[in-house]
Design a protein around this motif. Sequence first.
Motif, PDB file in Angstrom:
ATOM      1  N   VAL A  26       0.796  -1.206  -0.047  1.00  0.00           N
ATOM      2  CA  VAL A  26       0.005   0.151   0.094  1.00  0.00           C
ATOM      3  C   VAL A  26       1.033   1.261   0.171  1.00  0.00           C
ATOM      4  CG1 VAL A  26      -0.196   0.126   2.494  1.00  0.00           C
ATOM      5  CG2 VAL A  26      -2.019   1.235   1.042  1.00  0.00           C
ATOM      6  N   CYS A  27       0.231   2.158  -0.786  1.00  0.00           N
ATOM      7  CA  CYS A  27       0.997   3.602  -0.666  1.00  0.00           C
ATOM      8  C   CYS A  27       1.142   4.077   0.620  1.00  0.00           C
ATOM      9  CB  CYS A  27       0.597   4.649  -1.672  1.00  0.00           C
ATOM     10  SG  CYS A  27       0.863   4.166  -3.347  1.00  0.00           S
ATOM     11  N   ILE A  28       2.275   4.447   1.458  1.00  0.00           N
ATOM     12  CA  ILE A  28       2.052   5.166   2.790  1.00  0.00           C
ATOM     13  C   ILE A  28       1.499   6.397   2.796  1.00  0.00           C
ATOM     14  CG2 ILE A  28       4.105   3.585   3.263  1.00  0.00           C
ATOM     15  CD1 ILE A  28       5.881   6.145   2.979  1.00  0.00           C
ATOM     16  N   ALA A  29       1.136   6.927   3.937  1.00  0.00           N
ATOM     17  CA  ALA A  29       0.662   8.155   4.059  1.00  0.00           C
ATOM     18  C   ALA A  29       1.663   9.238   3.620  1.00  0.00           C
ATOM     19  CB  ALA A  29       0.250   8.455   5.562  1.00  0.00           C
ATOM     20  N   GLY A  30       1.411  10.202   2.947  1.00  0.00           N
ATOM     21  CA  GLY A  30       2.135  11.305   2.266  1.00  0.00           C
ATOM     22  C   GLY A  30       2.283  10.934   0.989  1.00  0.00           C
ATOM     23  N   THR A  31       1.856   9.963   0.544  1.00  0.00           N
ATOM     24  CA  THR A  31       2.193   9.518  -1.026  1.00  0.00           C
ATOM     25  C   THR A  31       0.648   9.039  -1.645  1.00  0.00           C
ATOM     26  OG1 THR A  31       2.581   7.028  -0.715  1.00  0.00           O
ATOM     27  CG2 THR A  31       4.362   8.647  -0.426  1.00  0.00           C
ATOM     28  N   TRP A  32       0.650   8.803  -3.009  1.00  0.00           N
ATOM     29  CA  TRP A  32      -0.638   8.655  -3.625  1.00  0.00           C
ATOM     30  C   TRP A  32      -0.148   7.905  -4.971  1.00  0.00           C
ATOM     31  CZ3 TRP A  32      -1.469  11.166  -8.457  1.00  0.00           C
ATOM     32  CH2 TRP A  32      -0.410  12.078  -8.843  1.00  0.00           C
ATOM     33  N   LYS A  33      -1.172   7.190  -5.565  1.00  0.00           N
ATOM     34  CA  LYS A  33      -0.873   6.465  -6.970  1.00  0.00           C
ATOM     35  C   LYS A  33      -2.182   6.261  -7.662  1.00  0.00           C
ATOM     36  CE  LYS A  33       1.354   2.331  -8.932  1.00  0.00           C
ATOM     37  NZ  LYS A  33       0.405   1.345  -9.109  1.00  0.00           N
ATOM     38  N   SER A  34      -2.185   7.104  -8.752  1.00  0.00           N
ATOM     39  CA  SER A  34      -3.377   6.905  -9.573  1.00  0.00           C
ATOM     40  C   SER A  34      -3.642   6.030 -10.787  1.00  0.00           C
ATOM     41  CB  SER A  34      -4.003   8.496  -9.914  1.00  0.00           C
ATOM     42  OG  SER A  34      -2.906   8.936 -10.971  1.00  0.00           O
ATOM     43  N   SER A  50      -0.624  14.404   3.644  1.00  0.00           N
ATOM     44  CA  SER A  50      -1.760  13.317   3.667  1.00  0.00           C
ATOM     45  C   SER A  50      -1.488  12.311   4.462  1.00  0.00           C
ATOM     46  CB  SER A  50      -1.718  12.736   2.289  1.00  0.00           C
ATOM     47  OG  SER A  50      -2.586  11.522   2.286  1.00  0.00           O
ATOM     48  N   VAL A  51      -2.815  11.871   5.258  1.00  0.00           N
ATOM     49  CA  VAL A  51      -2.454  11.078   6.448  1.00  0.00           C
ATOM     50  C   VAL A  51      -3.312   9.741   5.949  1.00  0.00           C
ATOM     51  CG1 VAL A  51      -2.960  12.718   8.267  1.00  0.00           C
ATOM     52  CG2 VAL A  51      -4.977  11.797   7.210  1.00  0.00           C
ATOM     53  N   THR A  52      -3.478   9.711   4.537  1.00  0.00           N
ATOM     54  CA  THR A  52      -4.360   8.711   4.018  1.00  0.00           C
ATOM     55  C   THR A  52      -3.410   7.526   3.407  1.00  0.00           C
ATOM     56  OG1 THR A  52      -6.057   9.993   3.239  1.00  0.00           O
ATOM     57  CG2 THR A  52      -6.106   7.889   2.375  1.00  0.00           C
ATOM     58  N   LEU A  53      -3.599   6.165   3.716  1.00  0.00           N
ATOM     59  CA  LEU A  53      -2.996   4.940   3.396  1.00  0.00           C
ATOM     60  C   LEU A  53      -3.639   4.730   2.099  1.00  0.00           C
ATOM     61  CD1 LEU A  53      -2.336   2.824   6.668  1.00  0.00           C
ATOM     62  CD2 LEU A  53      -0.691   4.172   5.356  1.00  0.00           C
ATOM     63  N   ASP A  72       8.429  17.585   1.192  1.00  0.00           N
ATOM     64  CA  ASP A  72       7.553  16.530   0.372  1.00  0.00           C
ATOM     65  C   ASP A  72       7.505  15.205   1.168  1.00  0.00           C
ATOM     66  OD1 ASP A  72      10.080  15.919  -0.141  1.00  0.00           O
ATOM     67  OD2 ASP A  72      10.178  15.536  -2.123  1.00  0.00           O
ATOM     68  N   GLY A  73       6.232  14.460   0.788  1.00  0.00           N
ATOM     69  CA  GLY A  73       5.886  13.349   1.481  1.00  0.00           C
ATOM     70  C   GLY A  73       5.455  13.351   2.980  1.00  0.00           C
ATOM     71  N   SER A  74       5.080  14.595   3.358  1.00  0.00           N
ATOM     72  CA  SER A  74       4.649  14.821   4.671  1.00  0.00           C
ATOM     73  C   SER A  74       3.486  13.888   4.924  1.00  0.00           C
ATOM     74  CB  SER A  74       4.592  16.184   5.090  1.00  0.00           C
ATOM     75  OG  SER A  74       5.834  16.931   4.895  1.00  0.00           O
ATOM     76  N   ASN A  75       3.229  13.407   6.170  1.00  0.00           N
ATOM     77  CA  ASN A  75       2.351  12.533   6.464  1.00  0.00           C
ATOM     78  C   ASN A  75       1.511  13.043   7.510  1.00  0.00           C
ATOM     79  OD1 ASN A  75       3.940  11.920   8.654  1.00  0.00           O
ATOM     80  ND2 ASN A  75       4.186   9.975   8.193  1.00  0.00           N
ATOM     81  N   ALA A  76       1.496  14.280   8.108  1.00  0.00           N
ATOM     82  CA  ALA A  76       0.830  14.855   9.136  1.00  0.00           C
ATOM     83  C   ALA A  76       0.985  16.410   9.251  1.00  0.00           C
ATOM     84  CB  ALA A  76       1.167  14.228  10.502  1.00  0.00           C
ATOM     85  N   ASP A  77      -0.070  16.849   9.774  1.00  0.00           N
ATOM     86  CA  ASP A  77      -0.077  18.400   9.573  1.00  0.00           C
ATOM     87  C   ASP A  77       0.980  18.971  10.621  1.00  0.00           C
ATOM     88  OD1 ASP A  77      -1.523  17.753  12.100  1.00  0.00           O
ATOM     89  OD2 ASP A  77      -2.857  19.095  11.924  1.00  0.00           O
ATOM     90  N   THR A  78       1.346  18.147  11.401  1.00  0.00           N
ATOM     91  CA  THR A  78       2.558  18.505  12.390  1.00  0.00           C
ATOM     92  C   THR A  78       3.754  18.712  11.602  1.00  0.00           C
ATOM     93  OG1 THR A  78       2.875  16.434  12.874  1.00  0.00           O
ATOM     94  CG2 THR A  78       1.656  17.406  14.415  1.00  0.00           C
ATOM     95  N   ASN A  79       3.863  18.247  10.442  1.00  0.00           N
ATOM     96  CA  ASN A  79       5.240  18.427   9.389  1.00  0.00           C
ATOM     97  C   ASN A  79       5.120  19.838   8.839  1.00  0.00           C
ATOM     98  OD1 ASN A  79       4.885  15.197   8.400  1.00  0.00           O
ATOM     99  ND2 ASN A  79       6.069  15.887  10.014  1.00  0.00           N
ATOM    100  N   CYS A  80       3.833  20.626   9.049  1.00  0.00           N
ATOM    101  CA  CYS A  80       3.847  21.818   8.730  1.00  0.00           C
ATOM    102  C   CYS A  80       4.330  22.803   9.494  1.00  0.00           C
ATOM    103  CB  CYS A  80       2.262  22.228   8.398  1.00  0.00           C
ATOM    104  SG  CYS A  80       1.331  21.406   6.894  1.00  0.00           S
ATOM    105  N   SER A  81       5.150  23.575   9.139  1.00  0.00           N
ATOM    106  CA  SER A  81       5.993  24.649  10.125  1.00  0.00           C
ATOM    107  C   SER A  81       5.931  26.019   9.394  1.00  0.00           C
ATOM    108  CB  SER A  81       7.289  24.386  10.517  1.00  0.00           C
ATOM    109  OG  SER A  81       8.061  24.243   9.292  1.00  0.00           O
ATOM    110  N   CYS A  82       5.810  27.005  10.575  1.00  0.00           N
ATOM    111  CA  CYS A  82       5.786  28.399   9.961  1.00  0.00           C
ATOM    112  C   CYS A  82       6.893  28.954   9.163  1.00  0.00           C
ATOM    113  CB  CYS A  82       5.431  29.236  11.176  1.00  0.00           C
ATOM    114  SG  CYS A  82       3.884  28.968  12.064  1.00  0.00           S
ATOM    115  N   ASN A  83       6.471  29.523   8.266  1.00  0.00           N
ATOM    116  CA  ASN A  83       7.830  30.216   7.274  1.00  0.00           C
ATOM    117  C   ASN A  83       8.507  31.126   8.175  1.00  0.00           C
ATOM    118  OD1 ASN A  83       6.762  28.611   5.131  1.00  0.00           O
ATOM    119  ND2 ASN A  83       5.224  30.567   4.460  1.00  0.00           N
TER     120      ASN A  83
END
Length: 234
Positions: A26-34, A50-53, A72-83
């Motif tokens: 399965v594609c791990i959280a933070g990734t996707w495949k269409s 993205s938190v979605t598997l 890139d590839g972040s899997n949680a909003d806690t990876n978002c940090s202020c500029n």
Amino acid sequence: FAGRDNLTQCFCNVGYTAVEKGVCGVCIAGTWKSVNGSSVCVKCGEGKYSVTLGAIQELYCLNCTANSNSFDGSNADTNCSCNIGYSGPDSGGKCVACEAGKYKNVSGSSPCSDCAVGKYSPTSGAVTILTCIECPAPFSSWYGSDNVTDCSECPLGETTGPEAACVRCAPGKYKQIPGPSECSSCPNHSTSPERSVSALACACARGFGGVIQGQGDDQNVTCEICPVAKFKGY
């Protein structure tokens, strides 16, 4: 497809990628495949998470809040940090621009830094200490000043006297910020030298002991009478 009789003719579904021959992971959280097939899962771009598997579309990659970013590839909003130039929590919270008189040259949740004594900055969201401008000589200013009008000729330990000239604070008084404000009196039962720049310069009289209260620039001294069976002769 139905009717395939050879493992090599099987391929991974959307949201899955080949991890070894004949095995789809399965594609791990933070990734996707269409698309179907053995191609690798695609990372969410910078500034998204993205938190979605097993995500099957880029739509599962959510934007970080305004004025924040992520790798890139972040899997949680806690990876978002202020500029840089903004401060706030590393958890998808609101990032607020540094006020005028402050700056921040690193990303993350650390607070904005004050411009130093003798400088000012009218710029909001400043990203470098270089935005802090020196007061014109011989003027000075306090930490975090945001306008040239905060620059005053009178330094610490001095106040505005006759004809706007700076005069030293008298004994028993002090002044720990620059500018035209008046000198503050030492607490009861204490005194200080001329031109004192801090409340900590106030020394308690004989028979009284000093108690330091507060922190940093807000520190002050309270003089308390010596208790029974104790003395102070200096």
